[in-house]
Design an enzyme around this catalytic site. Structure first.
Site, PDB file in Angstrom:
ATOM      1  N   SER A 121       1.572  -1.776 -12.793  1.00 20.21           N
ATOM      2  CA  SER A 121       2.130  -0.803 -11.589  1.00 20.21           C
ATOM      3  C   SER A 121       1.772  -1.421 -10.253  1.00 20.21           C
ATOM      4  CB  SER A 121       1.877   0.529 -11.953  1.00 20.21           C
ATOM      5  OG  SER A 121       0.605   0.670 -12.156  1.00 20.21           O
ATOM      6  N   GLY A 122       1.453  -2.639 -10.059  1.00 18.93           N
ATOM      7  CA  GLY A 122       1.221  -3.193  -8.621  1.00 18.93           C
ATOM      8  C   GLY A 122       2.639  -3.472  -7.835  1.00 18.93           C
ATOM      9  N   LYS A 171      -2.430   0.069 -17.313  1.00 17.42           N
ATOM     10  CA  LYS A 171      -3.362   0.343 -18.279  1.00 17.42           C
ATOM     11  C   LYS A 171      -4.339   1.477 -17.800  1.00 17.42           C
ATOM     12  CE  LYS A 171      -6.463  -3.796 -17.387  1.00 17.42           C
ATOM     13  NZ  LYS A 171      -6.852  -4.995 -17.793  1.00 17.42           N
ATOM     14  N   THR A 201      -3.110  -4.706  -5.477  1.00 18.00           N
ATOM     15  CA  THR A 201      -2.279  -4.245  -4.809  1.00 18.00           C
ATOM     16  C   THR A 201      -2.690  -3.005  -3.778  1.00 18.00           C
ATOM     17  OG1 THR A 201      -0.010  -4.872  -5.567  1.00 18.00           O
ATOM     18  CG2 THR A 201       0.156  -3.301  -3.989  1.00 18.00           C
ATOM     19  N   ALA A 240      -5.499  -4.196  -1.228  1.00 18.68           N
ATOM     20  CA  ALA A 240      -4.797  -5.087  -0.125  1.00 18.68           C
ATOM     21  C   ALA A 240      -5.103  -4.494   1.038  1.00 18.68           C
ATOM     22  CB  ALA A 240      -3.480  -5.530  -0.275  1.00 18.68           C
ATOM     23  N   GLN A 241      -6.015  -5.564   2.054  1.00 18.25           N
ATOM     24  CA  GLN A 241      -6.360  -4.819   3.260  1.00 18.25           C
ATOM     25  C   GLN A 241      -5.366  -5.420   4.412  1.00 18.25           C
ATOM     26  OE1 GLN A 241     -10.527  -5.699   3.768  1.00 18.25           O
ATOM     27  NE2 GLN A 241     -11.053  -4.010   2.496  1.00 18.25           N
ATOM     28  N   GLU A 290      -4.446 -14.238  10.583  1.00 18.13           N
ATOM     29  CA  GLU A 290      -5.446 -14.618   9.655  1.00 18.13           C
ATOM     30  C   GLU A 290      -5.554 -16.113   9.523  1.00 18.13           C
ATOM     31  OE1 GLU A 290      -4.327 -12.635   5.879  1.00 18.13           O
ATOM     32  OE2 GLU A 290      -4.742 -10.617   6.752  1.00 18.13           O
ATOM     33  N   HIS A 295     -12.409 -15.817  -1.892  1.00 15.96           N
ATOM     34  CA  HIS A 295     -12.325 -15.336  -0.405  1.00 15.96           C
ATOM     35  C   HIS A 295     -13.711 -15.353   0.186  1.00 15.96           C
ATOM     36  CE1 HIS A 295     -11.800 -12.503   2.993  1.00 15.96           C
ATOM     37  NE2 HIS A 295     -10.417 -12.369   2.445  1.00 15.96           N
ATOM     38  N   ARG A 306      -8.770 -21.020   4.006  1.00 19.74           N
ATOM     39  CA  ARG A 306      -9.643 -20.223   3.129  1.00 19.74           C
ATOM     40  C   ARG A 306     -10.818 -21.122   2.296  1.00 19.74           C
ATOM     41  NH1 ARG A 306      -7.117 -14.930   0.933  1.00 19.74           N
ATOM     42  NH2 ARG A 306      -7.202 -13.995   2.808  1.00 19.74           N
ATOM     43  N   HIS A 356     -11.190 -14.362  -5.904  1.00 20.78           N
ATOM     44  CA  HIS A 356     -10.181 -13.576  -5.290  1.00 20.78           C
ATOM     45  C   HIS A 356      -8.894 -13.338  -5.877  1.00 20.78           C
ATOM     46  CE1 HIS A 356      -8.717 -10.874  -1.678  1.00 20.78           C
ATOM     47  NE2 HIS A 356      -7.952 -11.999  -1.214  1.00 20.78           N
ATOM     48  N   ARG A 415      -3.695 -20.792  -1.657  1.00 20.61           N
ATOM     49  CA  ARG A 415      -2.864 -19.594  -1.118  1.00 20.61           C
ATOM     50  C   ARG A 415      -3.058 -19.607   0.356  1.00 20.61           C
ATOM     51  NH1 ARG A 415      -2.993 -13.860  -0.784  1.00 20.61           N
ATOM     52  NH2 ARG A 415      -5.164 -14.111  -1.211  1.00 20.61           N
ATOM     53  N   SER A 425       0.578 -13.579  -0.995  1.00 19.04           N
ATOM     54  CA  SER A 425       0.774 -13.166  -2.092  1.00 19.04           C
ATOM     55  C   SER A 425       1.574 -11.807  -2.378  1.00 19.04           C
ATOM     56  CB  SER A 425      -0.557 -12.929  -2.876  1.00 19.04           C
ATOM     57  OG  SER A 425      -1.469 -12.196  -1.995  1.00 19.04           O
ATOM     58  N   LEU A 426       1.371 -10.923  -1.461  1.00 25.69           N
ATOM     59  CA  LEU A 426       2.319  -9.641  -1.372  1.00 25.69           C
ATOM     60  C   LEU A 426       3.561 -10.003  -1.105  1.00 25.69           C
ATOM     61  CD1 LEU A 426      -0.203  -7.097   0.344  1.00 25.69           C
ATOM     62  CD2 LEU A 426       0.209  -7.381  -2.348  1.00 25.69           C
TER      63      LEU A 426
HETATM   64  P1  FAD Z   1      -1.563  -5.881  -9.244  1.00 27.10           P
HETATM   65  O1  FAD Z   1      -1.421  -5.190  -8.064  1.00 27.10           O
HETATM   66  O2  FAD Z   1      -2.911  -6.443  -9.525  1.00 27.10           O
HETATM   67  O3  FAD Z   1      -1.222  -5.136 -10.524  1.00 27.10           O
HETATM   68  C1  FAD Z   1      -1.421  -5.163 -11.875  1.00 27.10           C
HETATM   69  C2  FAD Z   1      -1.032  -4.161 -12.507  1.00 27.10           C
HETATM   70  O4  FAD Z   1      -1.147  -4.514 -14.059  1.00 27.10           O
HETATM   71  C3  FAD Z   1      -2.023  -3.075 -12.442  1.00 27.10           C
HETATM   72  O5  FAD Z   1      -1.158  -1.909 -12.469  1.00 27.10           O
HETATM   73  C4  FAD Z   1      -2.865  -3.048 -13.913  1.00 27.10           C
HETATM   74  O6  FAD Z   1      -3.574  -1.802 -14.369  1.00 27.10           O
HETATM   75  C5  FAD Z   1      -1.791  -3.599 -14.881  1.00 27.10           C
HETATM   76  N1  FAD Z   1      -2.213  -4.279 -15.958  1.00 27.10           N
HETATM   77  C6  FAD Z   1      -2.860  -5.408 -16.112  1.00 27.10           C
HETATM   78  N2  FAD Z   1      -2.943  -5.664 -17.233  1.00 27.10           N
HETATM   79  C7  FAD Z   1      -2.429  -4.911 -18.165  1.00 27.10           C
HETATM   80  C8  FAD Z   1      -2.245  -4.809 -19.380  1.00 27.10           C
HETATM   81  N3  FAD Z   1      -2.749  -5.371 -20.349  1.00 27.10           N
HETATM   82  N4  FAD Z   1      -1.460  -3.448 -20.162  1.00 27.10           N
HETATM   83  C9  FAD Z   1      -0.938  -2.854 -18.874  1.00 27.10           C
HETATM   84  N5  FAD Z   1      -1.049  -2.877 -17.690  1.00 27.10           N
HETATM   85  C10 FAD Z   1      -1.811  -4.050 -17.233  1.00 27.10           C
HETATM   86  N6  FAD Z   1      -2.768 -10.054  -0.779  1.00 27.10           N
HETATM   87  C11 FAD Z   1      -1.926 -10.262   0.260  1.00 27.10           C
HETATM   88  O7  FAD Z   1      -0.723 -10.834   0.284  1.00 27.10           O
HETATM   89  N7  FAD Z   1      -2.374  -9.638   1.334  1.00 27.10           N
HETATM   90  C12 FAD Z   1      -3.581  -9.141   1.471  1.00 27.10           C
HETATM   91  O8  FAD Z   1      -4.032  -8.312   2.462  1.00 27.10           O
HETATM   92  C13 FAD Z   1      -4.411  -9.048   0.283  1.00 27.10           C
HETATM   93  N8  FAD Z   1      -5.646  -8.187   0.205  1.00 27.10           N
HETATM   94  C14 FAD Z   1      -6.465  -8.373  -1.059  1.00 27.10           C
HETATM   95  C15 FAD Z   1      -7.623  -7.654  -1.215  1.00 27.10           C
HETATM   96  C16 FAD Z   1      -8.170  -7.525  -2.387  1.00 27.10           C
HETATM   97  C17 FAD Z   1      -9.204  -6.517  -2.239  1.00 27.10           C
HETATM   98  C18 FAD Z   1      -7.610  -8.072  -3.480  1.00 27.10           C
HETATM   99  C19 FAD Z   1      -8.322  -7.852  -4.621  1.00 27.10           C
HETATM  100  C20 FAD Z   1      -6.528  -8.733  -3.122  1.00 27.10           C
HETATM  101  C21 FAD Z   1      -5.860  -9.023  -1.921  1.00 27.10           C
HETATM  102  N9  FAD Z   1      -4.474  -9.331  -2.207  1.00 27.10           N
HETATM  103  C22 FAD Z   1      -3.985  -9.713  -0.754  1.00 27.10           C
HETATM  104  C23 FAD Z   1      -3.761 -10.068  -3.240  1.00 27.10           C
HETATM  105  C24 FAD Z   1      -2.989  -9.042  -3.711  1.00 27.10           C
HETATM  106  O9  FAD Z   1      -3.414  -7.900  -3.341  1.00 27.10           O
HETATM  107  C25 FAD Z   1      -2.729  -9.355  -5.105  1.00 27.10           C
HETATM  108  O10 FAD Z   1      -2.295 -10.783  -5.449  1.00 27.10           O
HETATM  109  C26 FAD Z   1      -1.305  -8.548  -5.377  1.00 27.10           C
HETATM  110  O11 FAD Z   1      -1.530  -7.071  -5.119  1.00 27.10           O
HETATM  111  C27 FAD Z   1      -1.054  -8.669  -6.931  1.00 27.10           C
HETATM  112  O12 FAD Z   1      -0.068  -7.690  -7.055  1.00 27.10           O
HETATM  113  P2  FAD Z   1       0.483  -7.727  -8.711  1.00 27.10           P
HETATM  114  O13 FAD Z   1       1.579  -6.517  -8.685  1.00 27.10           O
HETATM  115  O14 FAD Z   1       0.974  -8.849  -9.085  1.00 27.10           O
HETATM  116  O15 FAD Z   1      -0.502  -7.403  -9.582  1.00 27.10           O
HETATM  117  C1  SIN Z   2      -7.536 -10.143   3.532  1.00 28.23           C
HETATM  118  O1  SIN Z   2      -7.300  -9.127   4.147  1.00 28.23           O
HETATM  119  O2  SIN Z   2      -8.547 -11.043   3.914  1.00 28.23           O
HETATM  120  C2  SIN Z   2      -6.920 -10.627   2.240  1.00 28.23           C
HETATM  121  C3  SIN Z   2      -5.620 -11.317   2.438  1.00 28.23           C
HETATM  122  C4  SIN Z   2      -5.133 -12.015   1.385  1.00 28.23           C
HETATM  123  O3  SIN Z   2      -5.836 -12.228   0.404  1.00 28.23           O
HETATM  124  O4  SIN Z   2      -4.123 -12.453   1.455  1.00 28.23           O
END
Ligand code: FAD
Ligand code: SIN
Length: 542
Positions: A12-13, A34, A42, A45-46, A116, A242, A288, A349, A384, A389-390
């Site tokens: 649910s990201g 989970k 997600t 993400a800052q 960035e 990171h 990075r 990261h 990356r 990534s978002l």
């Molecule tokens: P996620 O958002 O991680 O969601 C994964 C989901 O899957 C969660 O709900 C989790 O509970 C669920 N899940 C996992 N395994 C299971 C399972 N076995 N069963 C059921 N559910 C499960 N990227 C950017 O582009 N810009 C940013 O500013 C940025 N800042 C970041 C800051 C931080 C602190 C972090 C950690 C990452 C950042 N990133 C950023 C990277 C970006 O946030 C992620 O790559 C992106 O949010 C991933 O989205 P997603 O939907 O793929 O996964």
């Molecule tokens: C950050 O805010 O530095 C994270 C950005 C990213 O991972 O893309």
């Protein structure tokens, strides 16, 4: 028990939620996740989302920056499509209720843009310094009011339901994903959720390492499940570190956004000397991998456990206004970022590799799509670009949704004969001790031997030790009742092994993969993806 749905979304990201909103008109949607529904990378993400929305910027410039960062391994077609569709996806988020920070006159506001590392323009669309939390808030609000979408928090996917069926002509063995086996964490029951289309949106695997910016959910479950089911996974040697996570004994996983450096903060060693110009002409805004390796080098040379990130020369009010969340969180650790430098260290990261998909999010298993950090689309190549990534998750979920609403019209319902989950065991006291011990052991050895700087010798040691740990975990998994701790540990052990195998196959240094045995980039042999498939390892030459 068996439940049927048209679309099963695991995660649910941003990847899972945006896909859900796009397919909900075409069938029933079940989102399983989970932990609580917003818990995801997600949500933390800052910095924001990279997209070309300013007339001063250009799509070509974003494409060039992405290709440069990817160090020769990006798929150009994917880069172009993702970047072209970025502005439209941002507009869609605004329509879905995401409130991004605005600039300009009140009468004609425009989106405020941050800067960035690796970007040659200001192009980061953001919601203050909590972009991800705002995106999750808005999407979940919409999801919860949609009649076709059900969301199931505290449900853990264990395995994909991917039986191989011999075709009527008996000549072909066909595999298709028909859903997944899901543990209801609260009741302890395992359900078969049968689906016509399954989307993996399980995020990353930062918890394979001791120090990470990732929340606890990031245990590589999606990569592990897909690999066990026989899907192709790729480029797992490219873990992005990171450069700046907060160094504080009580702060676990707190990121100091790259946008802080984009705002003018500088890096210094503990003697107060700036060092980034020694490593790259772009200084603090170098890509990075360069910044993370430079910090690693400074720490190793000085023997100090951290370096400093300094914003004290910037107007305090402006800092507080732009980074209210980082300011507040650091104050909780008694660090006033407007008057003293912040101690920072690199941390695992973002996983650039993952389950291999095409531009429509299709994996190598029919019926199984992937989007977000779990996927390897070819956008990021060997490194990356920040905030891509978002963006990737938004565009891939959009494309995967469009492809799957077409596909679902032709797909029959999952067979009634799909087996139910059958496995039970009895807990064994030693086994439960093993869970916490082994998790830390894996994370430590990945940090020490498969971190920012690698070598053949360290990879061999890591591989040998992990083989033993993984086989103990497998034995315990087979004998114990199914439970979150052991499921995640087993996935972490598998993903760690896959990272090591991928790193050992790359005999050069490129992007995020740096090894002292092959310190140079080798375009003749290295311009290829590292591809792994269960019981087969190969490298595809481009
Ligand atoms: P996620 O958002 O991680 O969601 C994964 C989901 O899957 C969660 O709900 C989790 O509970 C669920 N899940 C996992 N395994 C299971 C399972 N076995 N069963 C059921 N559910 C499960 N990227 C950017 O582009 N810009 C940013 O500013 C940025 N800042 C970041 C800051 C931080 C602190 C972090 C950690 C990452 C950042 N990133 C950023 C990277 C970006 O946030 C992620 O790559 C992106 O949010 C991933 O989205 P997603 O939907 O793929 O996964
Ligand atoms: C950050 O805010 O530095 C994270 C950005 C990213 O991972 O893309």
């Amino acid at each position: 028990m068996r439940r049927d749905t048209d679309f099963l979304l695991i995660g649910s990201g941003i990847g899972g939620l945006t896909f859900a909103l796009r397919v909900a008109e075409y069938g029933t949607v079940s989102i399983i996740t989970k932990k609580s529904d917003q818990e995801s990378s997600t949500n933390y993400a800052q910095g924001g989302i990279a997209a070309v929305v300013s007339p001063d910027d250009s799509l070509q410039s974003h494409i060039d920056d992405t290709l440069k960062s990817g160090a020769g391994l990006c798929r150009e077609k994917v880069v172009k499509e993702v970047i072209y569709q970025g502005p439209e996806c941002i507009r869609q988020l605004v329509d879905w209720g995401v409130r991004f920070t605005q600039a300009g006159e009140r009468s004609s506001p425009v989106l405020a843009l941050g800067r960035e590392g690796g970007h040659s323009h200001e192009r980061i669309v953001h919601a203050s310094d909590r972009t991800g939390a705002e995106v999750e808030r808005a999407l979940l609000e919409r999801i919860k009011s949609h009649p076709n979408i059900n969301i199931y928090p505290h449900h853990l996917a264990l395995e994909l339901a991917t039986p191989t069926i011999t075709s009527a002509k008996k000549s072909e063995r066909l595999q298709r994903c028909h859903g997944a086996y899901i543990l209801d964490v609260e009741s302890g029951e395992v359900h078969l959720v049968a689906a016509k289309i399954t989307l993996l949106a399980t995020g990353g695997c930062g918890h394979t390492y001791l120090h990470t910016t990732n929340p606890q959910i990031a245990t590589g479950d999606g990569i592990a499940m897909a690999y066990r089911a026989g899907a192709v996974v790729a480029n797992l040697e490219f873990m992005q570190f990171h450069p700046t996570s907060l160094y504080h004994p009580e702060a676990k996983s707190f990121l100091i956004s790259e946008a802080v450096r984009g705002f003018g903060a500088v890096l210094m060693n503990r003697s107060g000397e700036r060092f980034m110009q020694k490593y790259h002409p772009d200084g603090e805004l170098a890509p990075r991998d360069v910044v993370a390796r430079a910090i690693d080098r400074e720490m190793k040379t000085s023997g100090e456990p951290y370096v400093l990130l300094d914003l004290t020369d910037i107007d305090s009010d402006k800092t507080r206004l732009r980074f209210p969340y980082i300011y507040k969180r650091c104050l909780e650790y008694h660090i006033d970022i407007t008057s003293e430098p912040i101690p920072v260290v690199p941390a695992a990261h973002y996983m650039c590799g993952g389950v291999r998909t095409d531009l429509e999010g299709r994996t190598s298993i029919p019926g199984l799509f992937a989007s977000g950090e779990v996927a390897c689309t070819g956008l990021h190549g060997a490194n990356r670009l920040a905030s891509n990534s978002l963006l990737e998750a938004l565009v891939l979920s959009r494309r995967a949704a469009a492809a799957s609403v077409e596909e679902i019209k032709k797909v029959p319902s999952p067979p009634k004969s799909l087996p139910l989950w059958k496995r039970d065991g009895t807990p064994d006291d030693d086994g439960w001790v093993l869970i916490s011990h082994d998790r830390t052991e894996i994370q430590r050895l990945m940090w020490d031997y498969v971190g920012i700087v690698r070598s053949n010798h360290r990879l061999v040691r890591a591989r040998r030790r992990l083989k033993l740990i993984a086989s103990e975990i497998e034995d315990f998994y087979k004998s114990a009742p199914v439970e979150e701790g052991i499921v995640e540990l087993r996935n972490l052990a598998l993903v760690a092994q896959l990272i090591i195998r991928s790193a050992a196959l790359r005999k050069e240094s490129r992007g995020l993969h740096y090894t002292t045995d092959y310190p140079e980039r080798d375009d003749e042999k290295g311009k290829r993806d590292t591809v792994l498939r269960r019981s087969r390892i190969s490298s595809i030459i481009r």
